[in-house]
Design an enzyme around this catalytic site. Structure first.
Site, mmCIF file in Angstrom:
data_model
loop_
_atom_site.group_PDB
_atom_site.id
_atom_site.type_symbol
_atom_site.label_atom_id
_atom_site.label_comp_id
_atom_site.label_asym_id
_atom_site.label_seq_id
_atom_site.Cartn_x
_atom_site.Cartn_y
_atom_site.Cartn_z
ATOM 1 N N SER A 70 40.349 1.174 -50.424
ATOM 2 C CA SER A 70 41.059 -0.260 -50.715
ATOM 3 C C SER A 70 39.802 -0.833 -51.164
ATOM 4 O O SER A 70 39.980 -1.784 -52.151
ATOM 5 C CB SER A 70 41.497 -1.525 -50.129
ATOM 6 O OG SER A 70 42.756 -0.804 -49.938
ATOM 7 N N LYS A 73 39.597 -1.768 -55.194
ATOM 8 C CA LYS A 73 40.749 -1.889 -55.464
ATOM 9 C C LYS A 73 39.805 -3.359 -56.304
ATOM 10 O O LYS A 73 40.813 -3.856 -57.315
ATOM 11 C CB LYS A 73 41.476 -2.586 -54.408
ATOM 12 C CG LYS A 73 42.790 -1.492 -54.350
ATOM 13 C CD LYS A 73 42.993 -2.202 -53.342
ATOM 14 C CE LYS A 73 44.561 -1.019 -52.833
ATOM 15 N NZ LYS A 73 44.351 -0.458 -51.490
ATOM 16 N N TYR A 195 44.651 6.953 -58.335
ATOM 17 C CA TYR A 195 44.087 5.833 -57.251
ATOM 18 C C TYR A 195 43.774 6.379 -56.139
ATOM 19 O O TYR A 195 42.958 5.963 -55.433
ATOM 20 C CB TYR A 195 45.510 5.340 -57.265
ATOM 21 C CG TYR A 195 45.809 4.744 -55.436
ATOM 22 C CD1 TYR A 195 45.564 3.443 -56.088
ATOM 23 C CD2 TYR A 195 46.592 4.987 -54.747
ATOM 24 C CE1 TYR A 195 45.416 2.295 -55.019
ATOM 25 C CE2 TYR A 195 45.674 4.097 -53.642
ATOM 26 C CZ TYR A 195 45.565 3.132 -53.792
ATOM 27 O OH TYR A 195 45.944 2.041 -52.329
ATOM 28 N N TYR A 251 44.218 -9.249 -46.652
ATOM 29 C CA TYR A 251 45.216 -8.849 -46.588
ATOM 30 C C TYR A 251 45.853 -10.015 -45.839
ATOM 31 O O TYR A 251 45.815 -11.079 -46.243
ATOM 32 C CB TYR A 251 45.607 -7.695 -45.772
ATOM 33 C CG TYR A 251 45.578 -5.878 -47.115
ATOM 34 C CD1 TYR A 251 46.010 -5.817 -48.226
ATOM 35 C CD2 TYR A 251 43.774 -5.173 -46.572
ATOM 36 C CE1 TYR A 251 45.066 -5.216 -49.035
ATOM 37 C CE2 TYR A 251 43.722 -4.785 -47.306
ATOM 38 C CZ TYR A 251 43.705 -3.891 -48.475
ATOM 39 O OH TYR A 251 43.059 -3.342 -48.686
ATOM 40 N N VAL A 269 40.553 0.928 -45.427
ATOM 41 C CA VAL A 269 40.765 1.224 -44.232
ATOM 42 C C VAL A 269 39.420 2.540 -44.258
ATOM 43 O O VAL A 269 39.481 3.035 -42.770
ATOM 44 C CB VAL A 269 41.782 1.713 -44.079
ATOM 45 C CG1 VAL A 269 43.059 0.929 -44.240
ATOM 46 C CG2 VAL A 269 42.643 3.563 -45.510
HETATM 47 O O1 DON Z 1 45.996 3.047 -50.557
HETATM 48 C C1 DON Z 1 46.239 3.425 -49.638
HETATM 49 O O2 DON Z 1 46.510 3.300 -48.733
HETATM 50 C C2 DON Z 1 44.685 3.688 -48.827
HETATM 51 N N1 DON Z 1 44.141 4.255 -50.252
HETATM 52 C C3 DON Z 1 43.871 1.658 -48.886
HETATM 53 C C4 DON Z 1 43.729 1.555 -47.823
HETATM 54 C C5 DON Z 1 43.482 1.079 -47.807
HETATM 55 O O3 DON Z 1 42.057 0.641 -47.782
HETATM 56 C C6 DON Z 1 43.686 -0.788 -46.947
HETATM 57 N N2 DON Z 1 42.399 -1.631 -46.587
HETATM 58 N N3 DON Z 1 42.491 -2.529 -45.302
#
Ligand code: DON
Length: 317
Positions: A70, A73, A195, A251, A269
Site C-alpha cells: 500500500s 498508493k 494495481y 487506515y 502489508v
Molecule cells: O490491496 C491489497 O490488499 C494489498 N495489495 C495492499 C494492502 C495494504 O498494503 C494495506 N496496508 N496496510
C-alpha cells in the site's frame, strides 16, 4: 551521498532502536491473505533515514528489497495529482475512514465515493484515473520510481503480483461496486492488473526513504548525491499530501499513529512504513510482522522511539 560516521547521534539512535526492536519479534504475523507474502521470513528489521541535507543513515536490513504494497498508493496519488490535479476530488474524498483498509461498508452509504486515496477503494479509483491517462501505467509508475531512487533495476515482483491478482476477489468487488455507482471508468480487470503490479513493486528502506524525500523537501526530489533534482510537487501540494498521510496514511490506526508518532506516514502489508518529517527528512522502516490492522509492529515501535529520541514531530516545524 555522504555516509554517516558511527559517532553521529542519529546512527546511535538507529542502533539503539534496532536493539530494542528485537524484543518485539513474534508479536505480529506476516500478511498471508496474499499467498506469496506468507513466504516472507518474519524476523527481519531495517530502517533508513534520509535528511534534506543529503546525508543518510541505515541499520539492519535497510538494503533488503521488500514488497511496498500500500505504500504504492502514496506514489500513485502523487502521480494523479500531477496529471489530473484537483479533479481527483470529484471521485475520492479526503477524510479518515476509521475502517479497515479493504472495507466495503462505507461505500454504499457514500454512493461509491471512497473516503480517501489511501484505502483500497480510493487507491483503485486513483489507479482507474491513471489507467485512463497512461497506455502503460505499470511502466510509467516504475519509471517515476526509478528516477526517484536513481535505480534503473527497480521492478515489481512478478510472483507477488500474480499471487495477489489471482486472489484479489475483494478488491475486484470494490471496483465493481464503484462501477455500479458510475465511479469507475475502465474494466476492473485491467485496473486490477495495474494495481497488483504497483503493490508488488519492491524497494529497500534506503530506496523508499530516498524516493519520498520530495515530501520532506517542499516538493523537490534530491538525487543520490544529495543535490536538488526534479520538482515533483509544488510546496503547497507537498504540504497537502503530508496532511493526508497524517490523517489517512495508517487506515483505522491513523489516530493512534498520529498520537504515538505524530508524523505523516504510509504503511503497507509488506511490513514497510515510510514517515515524513517535513523540512528535516524521511524515515523508512521495514519489519514484516503486522498487527491486526495490517501495520508493522516493529515499524510503528521504531518510529515512535525515533521521534522520542530526536524530538522530530510534525507540529515542531
Ligand atoms: O490491496 C491489497 O490488499 C494489498 N495489495 C495492499 C494492502 C495494504 O498494503 C494495506 N496496508 N496496510
Amino acid at each position: 551521498m555522504r555516509s554517516a560516521t558511527l559517532a553521529h547521534p542519529l546512527s546511535a539512535a538507529l542502533d539503539q532502536i534496532h536493539t530494542e526492536a528485537q524484543a518485539l519479534f513474534g508479536q505480529g504475523q506476516v500478511a498471508d491473505y496474499i499467498p506469496a507474502l506468507a513466504q516472507v521470513q518474519p524476523r527481519q528489521f531495517g530502517m533508513a533515514l534520509a535528511l534534506t541535507d543529503g546525508s543518510t543513515f541505515t541499520v539492519g536490513d535497510a538494503h533488503t528489497a521488500f514488497s511496498i504494497q500500500s505504500i504504492s498508493k502514496l506514489f500513485t496519488f502523487v502521480l494523479a495529482l500531477k496529471v489530473v490535479g484537483d479533479a481527483v476530488w470529484k471521485r475520492v474524498g479526503r477524510e479518515p475512514s476509521g475502517a479497515a483498509f479493504n472495507s466495503m461498508v462505507q461505500l454504499e452509504s457514500e454512493h461509491g465515493i471512497p473516503r480517501n486515496p489511501f484505502i483500497n477503494a480510493g487507491a483503485l479509483v486513483i489507479t482507474d484515473m491513471l489507467t485512463t491517462r497512461y497506455a502503460h501505467l505499470d511502466y510509467a509508475l516504475l519509471g517515476a520510481l526509478r528516477r526517484l531512487t536513481d535505480d534503473p533495476t527497480l521492478s515489481w515482483n512478478v510472483q507477488v503480483a500474480k499471487s495477489e491478482r489471482e486472489t484479489a476477489h475483494r478488491n475486484m468487488a470494490l471496483a465493481y461496486f464503484m462501477k455500479s455507482y458510475g465511479n469507475f471508468v475502465n474494466p476492473p480487470e485491467l485496473v486490477l492488473d495495474n494495481y497488483c503490479r504497483q503493490c508488488a513493486i519492491e524497494m529497500s528502506c534506503a530506496q523508499l526513504a530516498q524516493a519520498s524525500m520530495f515530501l520532506a523537501n517542499a516538493g523537490r526530489d534530491l538525487n543520490r548525491h544529495g543535490q536538488a533534482d526534479e520538482q515533483m510537487l509544488l510546496p503547497d501540494e507537498a504540504r497537502r499530501v503530508n496532511a493526508l498521510l497524517l490523517t489517512c496514511g495508517a487506515y483505522d490506526a491513523a489516530g493512534d499513529f498520529a498520537y504515538r508518532i505524530g508524523l505523516p506516514v504510509k504503511t503497507g502489508v509488506g511490513g514497510g512504513i515510510v514517515a515524513i518529517a517535513p523540512g528535516m527528512g524521511t524515515v523508512a522502516v521495514w519489519a514484516p510482522e503486522l498487527d491486526a490492522k495490517g501495520n508493522s509492529v516493529l515499524g510503528a515501535f521504531a518510529l515512535e522511539r525515533l521521534v522520542q529520541l530526536t524530538g522530530w514531530h510534525y507540529a515542531s516545524r
